[in-house]
Design a protein around this motif. Structure first.
Motif, mmCIF file in Angstrom:
data_model
loop_
_atom_site.group_PDB
_atom_site.id
_atom_site.type_symbol
_atom_site.label_atom_id
_atom_site.label_comp_id
_atom_site.label_asym_id
_atom_site.label_seq_id
_atom_site.Cartn_x
_atom_site.Cartn_y
_atom_site.Cartn_z
ATOM 1 N N VAL A 67 0.858 -1.185 0.000
ATOM 2 C CA VAL A 67 0.000 0.000 0.000
ATOM 3 C C VAL A 67 0.893 1.233 0.000
ATOM 4 C CG1 VAL A 67 -1.738 1.321 1.266
ATOM 5 C CG2 VAL A 67 -1.849 -1.177 1.253
ATOM 6 N N GLY A 68 0.632 2.165 -0.907
ATOM 7 C CA GLY A 68 1.354 3.435 -0.930
ATOM 8 C C GLY A 68 0.484 4.539 -0.376
ATOM 9 N N LEU A 69 1.024 5.343 0.543
ATOM 10 C CA LEU A 69 0.254 6.422 1.148
ATOM 11 C C LEU A 69 0.376 7.704 0.326
ATOM 12 C CD1 LEU A 69 0.928 6.077 4.981
ATOM 13 C CD2 LEU A 69 -0.845 5.007 3.582
ATOM 14 N N THR A 70 -0.606 8.552 0.478
ATOM 15 C CA THR A 70 -0.574 9.892 -0.107
ATOM 16 C C THR A 70 -0.701 10.909 1.018
ATOM 17 O OG1 THR A 70 -2.980 10.115 -0.398
ATOM 18 C CG2 THR A 70 -1.759 8.960 -2.131
ATOM 19 N N GLY A 71 -0.598 12.179 0.672
ATOM 20 C CA GLY A 71 -0.692 13.212 1.687
ATOM 21 C C GLY A 71 -2.048 13.315 2.352
ATOM 22 N N SER A 72 -3.067 12.719 1.766
ATOM 23 C CA SER A 72 -4.408 12.831 2.334
ATOM 24 C C SER A 72 -4.978 11.484 2.774
ATOM 25 C CB SER A 72 -5.351 13.461 1.292
ATOM 26 O OG SER A 72 -5.400 12.658 0.113
ATOM 27 N N THR A 73 -4.120 10.492 2.960
ATOM 28 C CA THR A 73 -4.612 9.164 3.316
ATOM 29 C C THR A 73 -5.166 9.162 4.734
ATOM 30 O OG1 THR A 73 -2.998 8.100 1.870
ATOM 31 C CG2 THR A 73 -3.996 6.727 3.559
ATOM 32 N N GLY A 74 -6.413 8.734 4.865
ATOM 33 C CA GLY A 74 -7.028 8.527 6.168
ATOM 34 C C GLY A 74 -7.226 7.036 6.395
ATOM 35 N N MET A 75 -7.858 6.705 7.512
ATOM 36 C CA MET A 75 -8.040 5.311 7.880
ATOM 37 C C MET A 75 -8.899 4.577 6.846
ATOM 38 S SD MET A 75 -8.921 3.913 11.669
ATOM 39 C CE MET A 75 -10.554 4.669 11.721
ATOM 40 N N LYS A 76 -9.958 5.221 6.391
ATOM 41 C CA LYS A 76 -10.835 4.601 5.402
ATOM 42 C C LYS A 76 -10.093 4.417 4.076
ATOM 43 C CE LYS A 76 -15.492 5.090 3.426
ATOM 44 N NZ LYS A 76 -16.720 5.914 3.416
ATOM 45 N N ASP A 111 5.970 5.190 1.694
ATOM 46 C CA ASP A 111 5.804 6.646 1.812
ATOM 47 C C ASP A 111 5.045 7.029 3.080
ATOM 48 O OD1 ASP A 111 7.144 7.288 -0.582
ATOM 49 O OD2 ASP A 111 5.362 6.851 -1.756
ATOM 50 N N LEU A 112 5.404 6.406 4.205
ATOM 51 C CA LEU A 112 4.730 6.712 5.471
ATOM 52 C C LEU A 112 4.935 8.159 5.891
ATOM 53 C CD1 LEU A 112 3.039 5.243 7.679
ATOM 54 C CD2 LEU A 112 5.160 5.025 8.975
ATOM 55 N N HIS A 113 6.007 8.804 5.385
ATOM 56 C CA HIS A 113 6.273 10.191 5.760
ATOM 57 C C HIS A 113 5.187 11.142 5.266
ATOM 58 C CE1 HIS A 113 8.426 9.187 2.017
ATOM 59 N NE2 HIS A 113 7.994 10.356 1.593
ATOM 60 N N PHE A 114 4.356 10.689 4.308
ATOM 61 C CA PHE A 114 3.248 11.529 3.870
ATOM 62 C C PHE A 114 2.190 11.680 4.968
ATOM 63 C CE2 PHE A 114 4.055 10.398 -0.814
ATOM 64 C CZ PHE A 114 4.834 11.524 -0.969
ATOM 65 N N LEU A 115 2.192 10.774 5.932
ATOM 66 C CA LEU A 115 1.194 10.785 6.990
ATOM 67 C C LEU A 115 1.619 11.762 8.083
ATOM 68 C CD1 LEU A 115 -1.421 9.234 7.729
ATOM 69 C CD2 LEU A 115 -0.003 7.723 9.098
ATOM 70 N N LYS A 116 0.743 12.673 8.444
ATOM 71 C CA LYS A 116 1.023 13.621 9.520
ATOM 72 C C LYS A 116 0.640 12.958 10.839
ATOM 73 C CE LYS A 116 0.288 17.565 6.454
ATOM 74 N NZ LYS A 116 -0.531 18.756 6.143
ATOM 75 N N MET A 117 1.611 12.256 11.431
ATOM 76 C CA MET A 117 1.310 11.326 12.505
ATOM 77 C C MET A 117 0.940 12.008 13.811
ATOM 78 S SD MET A 117 4.075 8.326 11.760
ATOM 79 C CE MET A 117 3.143 7.158 12.750
ATOM 80 N N ARG A 118 1.312 13.268 14.006
ATOM 81 C CA ARG A 118 0.985 13.937 15.259
ATOM 82 C C ARG A 118 -0.333 14.711 15.172
ATOM 83 N NH1 ARG A 118 5.086 13.198 18.710
ATOM 84 N NH2 ARG A 118 7.142 12.725 17.834
ATOM 85 N N GLU A 119 -0.988 14.665 14.037
ATOM 86 C CA GLU A 119 -2.321 15.228 13.927
ATOM 87 C C GLU A 119 -3.350 14.151 14.208
ATOM 88 O OE1 GLU A 119 -2.763 17.259 10.244
ATOM 89 O OE2 GLU A 119 -1.091 18.629 10.624
ATOM 90 N N LYS A 120 -4.613 14.541 14.340
ATOM 91 C CA LYS A 120 -5.656 13.589 14.722
ATOM 92 C C LYS A 120 -5.737 12.408 13.762
ATOM 93 C CE LYS A 120 -10.615 13.163 15.576
ATOM 94 N NZ LYS A 120 -11.930 13.844 15.577
#
Length: 375
Positions: A146-155, A198-207
């Motif tokens: 799975v590749g993440l994007t800057g707007s990837t959410g749980m869904k 590309d996990l760095h696209f995820l803003k991990m300290r935000e909700k």
């Protein structure tokens, strides 16, 4: 009759960046035969080719130089040893959470390339040992990517897992329903490795980042898979951290279960490091298909220059060499030298770090030459 070059016969899949996020593309990547290296023809034999044969030969050379890797660098070999240790030790029963892996390194060091090479070997091993189908008759998919994007959410993440398997239920449903469907297919297809690129696209300290981190914890607990994260600055983003805030404590739980691995650049700080640099240049040199290539073209005559141009990053090195080969073929130069490569543009990061290295190499404060060769 014109003398022709033996053109490689290849059925290599042409992959785009999204293909590896779909099972059909992943299977093509895993099962496609190695691209055959075109024969290196002398200038005399090049001139003897008919026009159509020359066009075909150069087409194969362009594709070959654009896909020279992956090279078994010391960094790749070290990473693969660590990954085999972790993956094979994760054969616990289903009541135990499996350890995860976080590969954290600067861009251009070959993280994704190395992981994909490992995942290909892992997939092939599982298929050989257990077969292409499970005991229940389902297709076996040892790996899901799975590749993440800057707007990837749980869904979005759960839907991406389902899309990898070509699940029909990706359009309607809640995040929880998508997760349940993904778990069913992971179990049915006996998936053991889940790659999150590309996990760095995820803003991990935000909700949303905390929600995804919680979701990764759920996957580690409930899915019989090893999670393998790839990204830049994962430690700084909190993947491995402990802390007192809510978000840090949640992410800290992941840190207790996640093994950090890295990828180091090439250096020339000692003789052993310089030998590593020389060996990778020799390996690349053997793969080049240029009429005027000669032994030592890279490893002797261009060693300092290529270190300066790449700053020791394998990605930057391969970019310069690939583009240099394309120009050497197109212009009829048929070899690499500083005159040709000076006209080839590299990536911005390497060019930015080049000036300092150039001054150090020119003043002989550093060198890529081993003591044995120098003395």
């Amino acid at each position: 009759m014109s003398r022709t070059a033996p053109a490689p016969t290849e059925d290599t899949a042409r992959l785009d960046n999204l293909t590896l996020s779909r099972k059909e593309g992943w299977r093509s990547f895993v099962e496609s035969p190695a691209r055959p290296q075109p024969e290196t023809l002398s200038r005399k034999r090049l001139k003897a080719l008919a026009e159509d044969d020359l066009i075909d030969y150069n087409r194969h050379r362009r594709a070959w130089h654009a896909n020279l890797g992956p090279l078994k660098t010391p960094q790749l070999a070290e990473l693969h040893e660590d990954l085999w240790d972790i993956i094979d030790s994760n054969a616990q029963d289903g009541d135990k959470a499996k350890g995860a892996v976080g590969i954290d390194a600067f861009p251009g060091l070959g993280k994704t390339t190395s992981v994909l090479a490992f995942a290909k070997e892992f997939h092939r091993r599982e298929a050989v040992e257990a077969g292409q189908f499970t005991s229940s008759g389902h297709e076996r998919w040892p790996v899901c990517r799975v590749g993440l994007t800057g707007s990837t959410g749980m869904k979005d993440f759960n839907r991406a897992m389902l899309k990898f398997y070509a699940h029909p239920g990706t359009e309607r449903g809640t995040a929880a329903q998508f997760a349940d469907r993904a778990l069913d297919w992971v179990l049915s297809c006996e998936t053991k490795l889940l790659i999150v690129d590309d996990l760095h696209f995820l803003k991990m300290r935000e909700k949303s980042g905390v929600e995804i981190s919680n979701h990764f914890k759920y996957i580690a607990n409930e899915f019989p898979v090893t999670l393998l994260f790839i990204g830049v600055g994962l430690a700084a983003r909190g993947l491995f951290s402990e802390g007192s805030s809510y978000s840090d404590s949640v992410l800290g739980q992941s840190g207790r279960r996640t093994t950090p691995l890295g990828m180091r650049p090439f250096t020339v700080e000692n003789n052993a490091a310089r030998r590593e640099w020389r060996q990778i240049l020799l390996a690349i040199e053997q793969r080049l298909v240029l009429a005027d290539k000669y032994p030592g073209m890279l490893a002797d005559d261009l060693s300092d220059y290529l270190f300066e141009r790449s700053t020791g990053h394998i990605g930057s090195l391969m970019t310069v060499i690939n583009r240099g080969c394309q120009r050497a073929i197109r212009t009829g130069t048929e070899k690499l030298d500083t005159g040709l490569l000076d006209g080839v543009k590299g990536d911005a990061a390497a060019e930015q770090g080049r000036r300092e290295l150039q001054a150090a190499i020119q003043s002989r404060r550093i060198t890529t030459t081993t003591k044995t060769r120098a003395g």
